[in-house]
Enzyme design. Sequence first.
Site, mmCIF file in Angstrom:
data_model
loop_
_atom_site.group_PDB
_atom_site.id
_atom_site.type_symbol
_atom_site.label_atom_id
_atom_site.label_comp_id
_atom_site.label_asym_id
_atom_site.label_seq_id
_atom_site.Cartn_x
_atom_site.Cartn_y
_atom_site.Cartn_z
ATOM 1 N N CYS A 102 -14.850 -29.664 -25.937
ATOM 2 C CA CYS A 102 -13.799 -28.978 -25.192
ATOM 3 C C CYS A 102 -14.421 -27.762 -24.500
ATOM 4 O O CYS A 102 -15.600 -27.447 -24.696
ATOM 5 C CB CYS A 102 -12.681 -28.534 -26.127
ATOM 6 S SG CYS A 102 -13.223 -27.337 -27.382
ATOM 7 N N HIS B 93 -15.051 -19.948 -33.721
ATOM 8 C CA HIS B 93 -13.833 -19.959 -34.534
ATOM 9 C C HIS B 93 -13.187 -18.582 -34.661
ATOM 10 O O HIS B 93 -12.047 -18.473 -35.109
ATOM 11 C CB HIS B 93 -14.159 -20.486 -35.943
ATOM 12 C CG HIS B 93 -14.832 -21.822 -35.919
ATOM 13 N ND1 HIS B 93 -16.188 -21.983 -36.121
ATOM 14 C CD2 HIS B 93 -14.338 -23.062 -35.695
ATOM 15 C CE1 HIS B 93 -16.492 -23.265 -36.024
ATOM 16 N NE2 HIS B 93 -15.401 -23.943 -35.764
ATOM 17 N N GLU C 159 -11.482 -20.227 -38.711
ATOM 18 C CA GLU C 159 -10.481 -19.725 -37.755
ATOM 19 C C GLU C 159 -9.356 -18.997 -38.473
ATOM 20 O O GLU C 159 -8.876 -17.941 -38.014
ATOM 21 C CB GLU C 159 -9.914 -20.874 -36.923
ATOM 22 C CG GLU C 159 -8.920 -20.396 -35.881
ATOM 23 C CD GLU C 159 -8.271 -21.527 -35.102
ATOM 24 O OE1 GLU C 159 -7.106 -21.343 -34.671
ATOM 25 O OE2 GLU C 159 -8.908 -22.582 -34.928
ATOM 26 N N THR D 52 -5.412 -23.418 -34.289
ATOM 27 C CA THR D 52 -5.377 -24.167 -33.021
ATOM 28 C C THR D 52 -5.754 -25.637 -33.162
ATOM 29 O O THR D 52 -5.533 -26.414 -32.233
ATOM 30 C CB THR D 52 -6.331 -23.530 -31.993
ATOM 31 O OG1 THR D 52 -7.682 -23.627 -32.468
ATOM 32 C CG2 THR D 52 -5.965 -22.083 -31.731
ATOM 33 N N CYS E 213 -4.311 -25.987 -29.407
ATOM 34 C CA CYS E 213 -4.969 -25.951 -28.102
ATOM 35 C C CYS E 213 -4.823 -27.272 -27.362
ATOM 36 O O CYS E 213 -4.592 -28.334 -27.946
ATOM 37 C CB CYS E 213 -6.433 -25.556 -28.264
ATOM 38 S SG CYS E 213 -7.558 -26.900 -28.656
ATOM 39 N N SER F 270 -12.075 -29.295 -38.492
ATOM 40 C CA SER F 270 -10.642 -29.530 -38.706
ATOM 41 C C SER F 270 -10.068 -30.502 -37.695
ATOM 42 O O SER F 270 -9.343 -31.432 -38.045
ATOM 43 C CB SER F 270 -9.883 -28.199 -38.641
ATOM 44 O OG SER F 270 -8.489 -28.407 -38.755
ATOM 45 N N ASN F 271 -10.397 -30.328 -36.418
ATOM 46 C CA ASN F 271 -9.790 -31.200 -35.406
ATOM 47 C C ASN F 271 -10.262 -32.636 -35.549
ATOM 48 O O ASN F 271 -9.519 -33.573 -35.271
ATOM 49 C CB ASN F 271 -10.042 -30.644 -33.997
ATOM 50 C CG ASN F 271 -11.450 -30.884 -33.506
ATOM 51 O OD1 ASN F 271 -11.750 -31.908 -32.909
ATOM 52 N ND2 ASN F 271 -12.341 -29.931 -33.738
ATOM 53 N N SER G 136 -16.070 -30.820 -31.206
ATOM 54 C CA SER G 136 -17.395 -30.219 -31.355
ATOM 55 C C SER G 136 -18.508 -31.259 -31.461
ATOM 56 O O SER G 136 -19.643 -30.926 -31.804
ATOM 57 C CB SER G 136 -17.431 -29.296 -32.583
ATOM 58 O OG SER G 136 -16.928 -29.947 -33.727
#
Length: 327
Positions: A22, A85, A137, A176, A206, A235-236, A286
């Site tokens: 991203c 983060h 984060e 996020t 996000c 996490s994402n 990432s």
Amino acid sequence: MTDPAPQAPLLSIRLAAPRGFCAGVDRAILMVERAIEKYGAPVYVRHEIVHNRHVVEGLEAKGAVFVEELSEIEDSTRPVIFSAHGVPKAVPADAESRGMFYLDATCPLVSKVHVEANRHHDEGRHILMIGHEGHPEVEGTLGQLPDGAITLVETVEDADKVDAPDPAKLAYVTQTTLSLDDTVEIVNALTRRFPAIRGPHKNDICYATTNRQAAVKAIAEGCDMMFVVGAPNSSNSVRLVEVAEKAGCPKAQLVQKSGEVDWPALEAAVANKGDGFCIGLTAGASAPESLVQGVIDEAAKRFTVQVEEVTVSSEDVIFKLPRALIA
């Protein structure tokens, strides 16, 4: 790409788009690279710049040195970069007390959450943060305000029992990188209990997290398996596995690289079903595209591969570098 063996069984691969890096990750990595170019090696980085060992090791090879705390840095004259983060306010204060030159690679969308938290605090509200305990984060956001100013809410169950000092003076912010669907459930639970609670002007989750989850949902039901390329501490990426399974994919798995795919098991599954076996493939925010391509290349050594990219949205967001790295 290696040619498949004759009569190799057919494997369909549905590539989710968007996937991978991203804008915040792009900016953070570029900041480390530019700092090394401008100031020479070593450049220190507090924590992993992003949650991906492949990326971290690539930057280490260029001259980055990763540390957990500023106290580990032997030469305080060298630049130090804070991860994407975000960090508690105590960290830049510590750097300044040590006379360090630092650059903050915090994603602007994470910084937005920090600004929101500070605004609510200044207006006298207690803050509930929806997120996962221990995530950098979350630690960074909690560290924006005095102890006790923010209460962490991880689940709907937490939302159902959390105490509010004053229900009329309450706000929430979110990590996020959460699952949009799960977060909505928690927010709904909070608003049922605390009708006056204030939320962000714009969703804290996000755009990249939302888009990658939407892309997974678009392909999940038609896939026999889904592979999410990403790190266990991302996490994402972990959320993408959960989203795939909730969206109808029978099995979703997180892999850091092609070598973590259980290829014999996949070959057996394809042989058992015959033609028509389909895997979904995506990557967390990432994870570099080279790792996704690595999975495709390894698949092509074993199967006759047909790749279809399914695009649900396009992204053109760019976050600017700090002035110190532009001149």
